[in-house]
Design a protein around this motif. Structure first.
Motif, PDB file in Angstrom:
ATOM      1  N   LEU A 440       1.219  -1.306  -0.292  1.00  0.00           N
ATOM      2  CA  LEU A 440      -0.106   0.615  -0.143  1.00  0.00           C
ATOM      3  C   LEU A 440       1.023   1.336  -0.271  1.00  0.00           C
ATOM      4  O   LEU A 440       0.279   2.105  -1.035  1.00  0.00           O
ATOM      5  CB  LEU A 440      -0.622   0.175   1.215  1.00  0.00           C
ATOM      6  CG  LEU A 440      -2.101   0.263   1.214  1.00  0.00           C
ATOM      7  CD1 LEU A 440      -3.156   0.188   0.342  1.00  0.00           C
ATOM      8  CD2 LEU A 440      -3.320   0.694   2.446  1.00  0.00           C
ATOM      9  N   GLU A 442       3.575   1.575  -0.764  1.00  0.00           N
ATOM     10  CA  GLU A 442       4.857   2.277  -2.478  1.00  0.00           C
ATOM     11  C   GLU A 442       3.070   2.426  -3.362  1.00  0.00           C
ATOM     12  O   GLU A 442       3.649   3.050  -4.323  1.00  0.00           O
ATOM     13  CB  GLU A 442       4.998   0.526  -2.895  1.00  0.00           C
ATOM     14  CG  GLU A 442       7.027   0.155  -2.577  1.00  0.00           C
ATOM     15  CD  GLU A 442       7.139  -1.451  -2.533  1.00  0.00           C
ATOM     16  OE1 GLU A 442       6.830  -1.311  -3.977  1.00  0.00           O
ATOM     17  OE2 GLU A 442       7.596  -1.820  -1.860  1.00  0.00           O
ATOM     18  N   GLU A 443       2.239   1.889  -3.110  1.00  0.00           N
ATOM     19  CA  GLU A 443       1.625   1.484  -4.356  1.00  0.00           C
ATOM     20  C   GLU A 443       0.584   3.319  -3.905  1.00  0.00           C
ATOM     21  O   GLU A 443       0.972   4.183  -5.244  1.00  0.00           O
ATOM     22  CB  GLU A 443       0.323   0.657  -4.186  1.00  0.00           C
ATOM     23  CG  GLU A 443       0.733  -1.051  -4.912  1.00  0.00           C
ATOM     24  CD  GLU A 443       1.276  -0.768  -6.290  1.00  0.00           C
ATOM     25  OE1 GLU A 443       1.041  -0.176  -7.334  1.00  0.00           O
ATOM     26  OE2 GLU A 443       2.654  -1.119  -6.581  1.00  0.00           O
ATOM     27  N   THR A 444       0.397   3.200  -2.998  1.00  0.00           N
ATOM     28  CA  THR A 444      -0.192   5.206  -2.590  1.00  0.00           C
ATOM     29  C   THR A 444       0.069   5.408  -2.347  1.00  0.00           C
ATOM     30  O   THR A 444      -0.370   6.604  -1.423  1.00  0.00           O
ATOM     31  CB  THR A 444      -2.231   4.373  -2.268  1.00  0.00           C
ATOM     32  OG1 THR A 444      -1.687   3.629  -0.771  1.00  0.00           O
ATOM     33  CG2 THR A 444      -2.262   3.376  -3.591  1.00  0.00           C
ATOM     34  N   ASP A 448      -2.343   6.390   2.868  1.00  0.00           N
ATOM     35  CA  ASP A 448      -3.347   5.283   2.861  1.00  0.00           C
ATOM     36  C   ASP A 448      -2.647   4.359   2.935  1.00  0.00           C
ATOM     37  O   ASP A 448      -3.338   4.125   4.880  1.00  0.00           O
ATOM     38  CB  ASP A 448      -3.548   4.674   1.261  1.00  0.00           C
ATOM     39  CG  ASP A 448      -4.488   5.004   0.523  1.00  0.00           C
ATOM     40  OD1 ASP A 448      -5.428   5.894   0.856  1.00  0.00           O
ATOM     41  OD2 ASP A 448      -5.788   4.469   0.000  1.00  0.00           O
TER      42      ASP A 448
END
Lengths: 517, 321
Positions: A440, A442-444, A448
């Motif tokens: 999470l 890394e991605e967002t 978040d």
């Protein structure tokens, strides 16, 4: 159609749960409050003697199960003596024996007793097996004459057995009485002697009676043989009727633990010069958790036997925790589907809440943050090594456990015992949480990830606080059927299709629009 | 209670209601794999003659990472690598070219060969898939977006999301990547969402991080009034996905390629609710309208015509925009 079906199902579940609950409360009189009848008493008898050369045999009366006081646990410390418990004439006795022993020896009996809260019926049920032999009056000479005269007089002044016994007891308790009574009492020093005298006098009147010996479970105390309380039971009309020899009142208090009946001595020994016995009675608050585990639930209704209490204590303590999980699950449903808080993993907050029960709130929260933080660090570092996913997860798991071990050792050395309970953290799930959180992240972005981590902690804390309410924990364990009611609530929430609370923030544009127009 | 009224009045569809009254009712569980696995969706679309980005190859084992991956990328240096069962745009790697023996990402960063291999390996082990099940990595054509979006997207490719209910397009928006969203077209990651009038294909309102905006936060170009080219084609494409999958409540993601036209990027059986914010419109009234008319709409053309007629002015004439 589906809706109706669901409502009916929920209704049936609720009714079944509440019905069973009602029955158990009203008919079985199971306690609604966790602390009403959880008083446990530990009675300890210590037999001390110096061994001689001869073979040794020691007999000690021990209490048996009663309707008002149940034995929850019993243990003996017998050293190298052979131990036997036997029932004889309605009494239980422990028999220790050994052919040869040396030096000072202490033997122990320890029983844990619980006041069941069941009213003690005035007439103790007559058991054919515990028919005691009629005590011989054993009077002679002037004593016999005085006794006979007294009996004759009282017999004349009374109408039935009960009034006769009460008149007799009253007479014996009067201090300014006729010479006849004084004469009978002059050698009576203790209540036990008095109880014995009463039994003999009644026997003279052809009334079967017996002495009852025991102790009242009222306060912590160390006591000797002479501190025992004695009652007299009179046989009439197929039942034994208890009387207090001191006050001449009928009945035995509910907290009176019957130890043994009859005229035999508490302790008998062979092959010894002297043998001493000391007692102690202690109220045990800590173990109040483990109630209603009577060893002998004979005669109890089916529902009672078919309950969690029939399990061994250790299993019971596991179910004490497991039974809380449905509450946690319901709360998760509420917090996720009605409030709309996002968490890492659906039921992880419940598991964390369970772990918090062991560690206490502040320590547990700190542990969680530290472990997840360190785990994220490790995960980040391992990322550079380009490991495959499963080995990486395994590596993080191993690191998490090692960190927990290190944490426990360090806190223990610092004298903080709470660090030890870290082991109860659901580490596999924690590892998954770390993995999910780092993806999470890394991605967002960290926002978040942190939000969900925080959400998890908030939900876990809330669930913990609810689970920590003692009465809830008590209710779901003593009345597991209440979980059916929870199930019904969960099912109904399953059809909740209204807005989540957080959606008011998400869609707040639509509200501001509403206001401006 | 006031807040409750506002949402209800605007006909906002909440998550619980979406699940209980739409996805659970209109989307059969057994059909989910068709859309959850992008490779299956692609095969299905090709069979039906709908356009999709060209698939260069599939990597489904560690062995292929070493032997097939780099050969494929040598032929197609511009490519997108994505998990077949990924969700929410997770695990998508966009390569824009090569630099010597290395690859260049869409944000200009140079990646080592083994870094790309590692990313694919992570995809295979299910790091980005639903429930962590093993996955396949697909390597496909990198879309060259239509010049109409030139000024209003940063780094990534804008995509157009159309909600299709019982085969009728009911609402649409275009998602424009920003610097903050790191080139991704996800609203909650910071992309701009712009509602599109279903009738004309013109953007009407835009939202960025829950606030109304008129221009793109990075480029400053106006977002409002943008006309999406080949709009009727897009609507037909989206509506056709109903027959394609059998899913009654569907989110169709379409990209506009400058040479190949509209391409179906992926389908979603649980489309998000942010589209309502981008349009400043609740979905419920539209869904109800479709529910009432559904049995009268037999062909794809009828359904699209119904959508164009019914949802025409709703957003375009909203004075608040």
């Amino acid at each position: 159609m589906k809706r109706k079906h669901l409502f009916i199902l929920a209704m049936v579940l609720t009714l079944a749960g509440l019905g069973c609950f009602y029955y158990k409360v009203r008919q079985l009189k199971l306690p609604l409050q966790p602390k009403v009848q959880t008083m446990l008493w530990t009675l300890e008898a210590e037999v001390a003697f110096k061994a001689q050369k001869a073979p040794i045999k020691i007999e000690l009366f021990i209490p048996k199960n009663n309707p008002n006081i149940a034995i929850t646990n019993e243990s003996f410390i017998s050293r190298e003596f052979g131990l036997n418990t036997e029932t004889e004439g309605g009494n239980r006795k422990a028999v220790w024996s050994k052919r040869q022993a040396k030096g000072k020896i202490h033997l122990y009996y320890r029983g844990v007793f619980r006041l069941t809260g069941v009213e003690r019926t005035l007439e103790a049920p007559f058991d054919r097996r515990d028919k005691t032999e009629l005590r011989k009056p054993d009077f002679s000479g002037t004593r016999l004459e005085a006794s006979t005269a007294l009996i004759a007089e009282l017999f004349d002044k009374s109408a039935d057995m009960e009034s006769f016994v009460i008149a007799l007891l009253k007479r014996l308790n009067q201090s300014d009485e006729s010479a006849a009574t004084l004469f009978l009492l002059d050698k009576m020093k203790t209540t036990e002697d008095k109880a014995d005298l009463i039994v003999r006098l009644l026997s003279l009147a052809d009334i079967q009676a017996r002495a009852v010996h025991g102790i009242r479970l009222v306060q912590d105390l160390k006591f000797a043989r002479s501190d025992l309380k004695h009652w007299v039971e009179v046989f009439d009309n197929g039942k034994w009727h208890p009387f207090n020899p001191e006050t001449a009142e009928k009945g035995i208090p509910a907290d009176y633990l019957v130890w043994w009946r009859g005229g035999e001595p508490l302790l008998k020994f062979k092959g010894l010069k002297d043998c001493k016995v000391a007692f102690s009675l202690a109220r045990n608050e800590e173990e109040t958790q483990f109630i209603v585990s009577d060893r002998n639930p004979k005669g109890m209704p089916f529902l009672y036997r078919f309950s969690l209490f029939s399990l061994p204590l250790q299993t019971q303590s596991v179910y004490r925790i497991l039974m809380l999980i449905p509450i946690g699950a319901l709360l998760v449903v509420l917090l996720r589907n009605v409030i709309g808080i996002r968490t890492l993993g659906t039921f992880m907050p419940v598991l964390i809440a369970l772990a918090l029960r062991e560690t206490q709130l502040p320590v547990g929260l700190m542990l969680f943050i530290v472990l997840v933080g360190l785990g994220l660090g490790v995960r980040r570092y391992l990322e550079q090594l380009k490991l495959l996913v499963v080995p990486r997860l395994a590596a993080v798991l191993t690191m998490v456990i090692l960190m927990m071990a290190a944490f426990s050792v360090v806190t223990h050395l610092l004298g903080l015992e709470q660090g030890l309970s870290v082991a109860l953290f659901p580490m596999v799930i924690l590892t998954m949480a770390i993995e999910r959180m780092s993806i999470l992240w890394e991605e967002t972005g960290p926002g978040d990830a942190l939000r969900q981590g925080l959400g998890t902690l908030i939900v876990a804390t809330f669930i913990y606080l609810v689970m920590a309410v003692p009465i809830l924990a008590h209710l779901v364990f003593v009345f597991p059927e209440l979980n059916l009611v929870l199930l019904a609530a969960i099912l109904l929430l399953g059809r909740y299709s209204g807005y989540r609370l957080t959606e008011f923030i998400r869609f707040k544009v639509f509200n501001t629009k509403e206001k401006s127009s | 209670m006031k807040a409750w009224g506002g949402l209800k009045q605007s006909g906002i569809l909440g998550l619980n209601q979406r699940n209980a009254a739409y996805t659970l009712v209109y989307n059969q569980r057994r059909l989910y794999p068709l859309v959850d696995d992008k490779l299956k969706t692609k095969a299905l679309a090709l069979q039906a003659g709908l356009s999709v980005p060209e698939l260069y190859g599939v990597i489904d084992s560690e062995y292929q990472i070493r032997h097939k991956l780099h050969d494929l990328l040598a032929i197609h240096p511009e490519a997108v690598i994505k998990p077949s069962k990924g969700s929410g745009g997770k695990g998508i790697l966009v390569l824009t070219g090569r630099f010597r023996e290395r690859y260049r990402k869409n944000n200009g960063i140079i990646m080592e060969k083994e870094e790309v291999g590692y990313h694919v390996s992570n995809i295979l082990s299910g790091m980005y898939s639903l429930g962590g099940q093993p996955d396949r990595a697909m390597i496909e054509y990198r879309v060259q977006f239509d010049p109409v979006f030139e000024g209003v997207s940063y780094m990534g490719v804008p995509d157009i999301r159309i909600i299709v209910f019982l085969g009728v397009p009911v609402m649409s928006m275009v998602r424009l990547p920003t610097r903050e969203s790191n080139g991704k077209a996800n609203l909650h990651q910071g992309a701009v969402g712009a509602g599109i009038d279903l009738a004309g294909g013109v953007t009407v309102a835009a939202v960025w991080k829950n606030t109304a905006v008129e221009e793109h936060p990075d480029t400053g170009a106006s977002i409002k009034g943008l006309t999406i080219p080949r709009w009727p084609e897009l609507l037909k494409l989206a509506a056709g996905c109903y027959e394609l999958t059998g899913l009654g409540y569907l989110g169709v993601d379409i990209v506009l390629d400058q040479s190949k036209g509209p391409l179906i990027l992926e389908l979603n059986a649980r489309p998000g609710l942010s589209i309502q914010i981008a349009n400043r419109q609740g979905l419920l009234p539209r869904l109800d309208a479709v529910k009432k008319q559904a049995h009268d709409l037999h062909s794809l053309a009828e359904r699209v015509a119904f959508a164009v007629k019914t949802f025409k002015t709703a957003a375009a004439c909203n004075p608040n925009n």
